[in-house]
Write a protein that holds these residues in place. Structure first.
Motif, PDB file in Angstrom:
ATOM      1  N   HIS A   1       0.837  -1.209   0.000  1.00  8.94           N
ATOM      2  CA  HIS A   1       0.000   0.000   0.000  1.00  8.94           C
ATOM      3  C   HIS A   1       0.872   1.259   0.000  1.00  8.94           C
ATOM      4  CE1 HIS A   1      -3.234   2.787   0.951  1.00  8.94           C
ATOM      5  NE2 HIS A   1      -2.502   3.238   1.964  1.00  8.94           N
ATOM      6  N   LEU A   2       1.902   1.291   0.847  1.00  8.96           N
ATOM      7  CA  LEU A   2       2.773   2.462   0.926  1.00  8.96           C
ATOM      8  C   LEU A   2       3.567   2.656  -0.358  1.00  8.96           C
ATOM      9  CD1 LEU A   2       4.099   2.171   4.594  1.00  8.96           C
ATOM     10  CD2 LEU A   2       2.443   3.823   3.701  1.00  8.96           C
ATOM     11  N   ASN A   3       4.026   1.556  -0.949  1.00  6.34           N
ATOM     12  CA  ASN A   3       4.763   1.655  -2.214  1.00  6.34           C
ATOM     13  C   ASN A   3       3.871   2.224  -3.321  1.00  6.34           C
ATOM     14  OD1 ASN A   3       7.181   0.669  -1.187  1.00  6.34           O
ATOM     15  ND2 ASN A   3       6.693  -1.465  -1.664  1.00  6.34           N
ATOM     16  N   ALA A   4       2.637   1.750  -3.353  1.00  3.47           N
ATOM     17  CA  ALA A   4       1.694   2.253  -4.363  1.00  3.47           C
ATOM     18  C   ALA A   4       1.399   3.732  -4.143  1.00  3.47           C
ATOM     19  CB  ALA A   4       0.405   1.437  -4.315  1.00  3.47           C
ATOM     20  N   LEU A   5       1.270   4.126  -2.878  1.00  7.54           N
ATOM     21  CA  LEU A   5       1.001   5.530  -2.557  1.00  7.54           C
ATOM     22  C   LEU A   5       2.176   6.410  -2.945  1.00  7.54           C
ATOM     23  CD1 LEU A   5      -0.973   7.558  -1.268  1.00  7.54           C
ATOM     24  CD2 LEU A   5       0.153   7.100   0.929  1.00  7.54           C
ATOM     25  N   ASN A   6       3.401   5.935  -2.671  1.00  3.96           N
ATOM     26  CA  ASN A   6       4.598   6.705  -3.032  1.00  3.96           C
ATOM     27  C   ASN A   6       4.740   6.842  -4.537  1.00  3.96           C
ATOM     28  OD1 ASN A   6       5.437   7.236  -0.398  1.00  3.96           O
ATOM     29  ND2 ASN A   6       6.606   5.331  -0.252  1.00  3.96           N
ATOM     30  N   GLU A   7       4.429   5.774  -5.265  1.00  9.46           N
ATOM     31  CA  GLU A   7       4.497   5.839  -6.730  1.00  9.46           C
ATOM     32  C   GLU A   7       3.459   6.828  -7.268  1.00  9.46           C
ATOM     33  OE1 GLU A   7       4.005   1.858  -8.090  1.00  9.46           O
ATOM     34  OE2 GLU A   7       5.981   1.185  -7.379  1.00  9.46           O
ATOM     35  N   LYS A   8       2.274   6.803  -6.672  1.00  9.42           N
ATOM     36  CA  LYS A   8       1.238   7.760  -7.080  1.00  9.42           C
ATOM     37  C   LYS A   8       1.683   9.186  -6.784  1.00  9.42           C
ATOM     38  CE  LYS A   8      -3.249   7.226  -6.851  1.00  9.42           C
ATOM     39  NZ  LYS A   8      -4.683   7.127  -6.463  1.00  9.42           N
TER      40      LYS A   8
ATOM     41  N   VAL B   1      -6.232  14.953 -12.431  1.00 10.73           N
ATOM     42  CA  VAL B   1      -7.589  14.464 -12.167  1.00 10.73           C
ATOM     43  C   VAL B   1      -7.619  12.943 -12.202  1.00 10.73           C
ATOM     44  CG1 VAL B   1      -9.933  14.373 -13.088  1.00 10.73           C
ATOM     45  CG2 VAL B   1      -8.706  16.545 -13.040  1.00 10.73           C
ATOM     46  N   LYS B   2      -6.972  12.364 -13.194  1.00 11.83           N
ATOM     47  CA  LYS B   2      -6.957  10.906 -13.330  1.00 11.83           C
ATOM     48  C   LYS B   2      -6.325  10.237 -12.116  1.00 11.83           C
ATOM     49  CE  LYS B   2      -5.334   7.220 -16.422  1.00 11.83           C
ATOM     50  NZ  LYS B   2      -4.571   6.915 -17.667  1.00 11.83           N
ATOM     51  N   GLU B   3      -5.266  10.828 -11.575  1.00 10.22           N
ATOM     52  CA  GLU B   3      -4.584  10.248 -10.419  1.00 10.22           C
ATOM     53  C   GLU B   3      -5.346  10.471  -9.119  1.00 10.22           C
ATOM     54  OE1 GLU B   3      -2.036   8.353 -10.303  1.00 10.22           O
ATOM     55  OE2 GLU B   3      -1.200   8.531 -12.307  1.00 10.22           O
ATOM     56  N   LEU B   4      -6.047  11.597  -9.020  1.00 10.02           N
ATOM     57  CA  LEU B   4      -6.594  11.998  -7.727  1.00 10.02           C
ATOM     58  C   LEU B   4      -8.073  11.694  -7.536  1.00 10.02           C
ATOM     59  CD1 LEU B   4      -4.783  15.431  -7.409  1.00 10.02           C
ATOM     60  CD2 LEU B   4      -4.438  13.457  -5.923  1.00 10.02           C
ATOM     61  N   GLN B   5      -8.829  11.554  -8.606  1.00  5.87           N
ATOM     62  CA  GLN B   5     -10.264  11.371  -8.421  1.00  5.87           C
ATOM     63  C   GLN B   5     -10.549  10.077  -7.661  1.00  5.87           C
ATOM     64  OE1 GLN B   5     -12.129  11.379 -12.250  1.00  5.87           O
ATOM     65  NE2 GLN B   5     -11.081   9.545 -12.971  1.00  5.87           N
ATOM     66  N   GLY B   6     -11.456  10.182  -6.722  1.00  5.15           N
ATOM     67  CA  GLY B   6     -11.817   9.035  -5.906  1.00  5.15           C
ATOM     68  C   GLY B   6     -10.874   8.766  -4.756  1.00  5.15           C
TER      69      GLY B   6
END
Length: 245
Positions: free
Chosen positions: A17-24, A77-82
């Motif tokens: 989860h943290l790795n995915a968040l950092n990549e985002k 928008v694509k990265e942040l929506q939702g």
């Protein structure tokens, strides 16, 4: 053994989860930098405005601003929506502030009015998936972008004075005064850690520079108007230390 395995699986899930968040976050930072860079290009384009090329400059600036929204803001928008916008705000805030500055600067030069937050957010809605929570610029980033706008208006006003458009510069001066006055009522209510309090000092400097320039032209204009925009060392504008030309 089963307890050890379940803990290992749990921490493995946390790590993923943290790795995915950092990549985002890294993708959002990159998109924000692109928004910043291209928004600055819009601002530079608008600064080319003059009596002779007003329609041409604004037409190109409008197209460039639409390209920033459709090509670069859309990536945010694509990265942040939702998602939780506030969790990643620091990653995208600089780009959003620059976009607000560019959009409001263009709007003022086009119509002489202020582009409000609702209008900006309405223009972003088509970029979002209707089934997900849309990205909406928050009030704090809008106000921070508005504070930066006053610096661009100061440069525009000085440039218009040098071209002899004194009345237009005076309208800019009144507009910047109004923004500064309204924000002085809001800033005391904001968090002490907000960047706004630092920007208020810079905003006041912009107001004073425009006032000084307009005052000098009104007081000594009949004597020096023919020299506006020239490099003649006898021009009073050359020696004004608190006005950047």
């Amino acid at each position: 053994m089963s307890t050890h395995s379940s803990l290992k699986d749990a921490f493995s899930s946390y790590a993923d989860h943290l790795n995915a968040l950092n990549e985002k976050r890294e993708r959002i930072v990159k998109a924000s930098r692109d928004v910043t860079m291209n928004s600055k290009k819009v601002i530079f384009q608008v600064h080319r405005i003059s009596k002779a090329n007003r329609e041409e400059v604004l037409e190109k600036a409008e197209k460039d601003l639409a390209a920033v929204r459709d090509q670069h803001i859309s990536r945010l928008v694509k990265e942040l929506q939702g998602t939780d916008f506030w969790k990643l705000r620091r990653a995208y805030s600089p780009g959003v502030q620059e976009y607000v500055e560019a959009a409001t600067f263009f709007k003022f030069c086009q119509t002489g009015t202020l582009l409000n937050l609702d209008e900006i957010n309405a223009s972003l809605l088509p970029l979002s998936d209707p089934s997900l929570e849309p990205l909406q610029i928050n009030l704090l980033d809008y106000l921070l972008g508005l504070a930066d706008l006053t610096g661009e208006l100061m440069r525009l006003a000085i440039g218009r004075i040098s071209d002899g458009e004194v009345e237009y510069s005076e309208r800019i001066c009144q507009f910047v005064r109004d923004i500064y006055r309204e924000l002085t009522l809001l800033v005391p209510l904001m968090d002490d850690g907000s960047d706004m309090k630092t920007k208020m000092d810079t905003m006041l400097q912009s107001v004073v520079k425009i006032e000084n320039a307009c005052f000098s032209v009104r007081v000594r204009g009949s004597e020096y108007i023919p020299l506006l925009g020239s490099s003649d060392p006898s021009s009073f504008l050359v020696g004004v230390s608190d006005v950047e030309l």
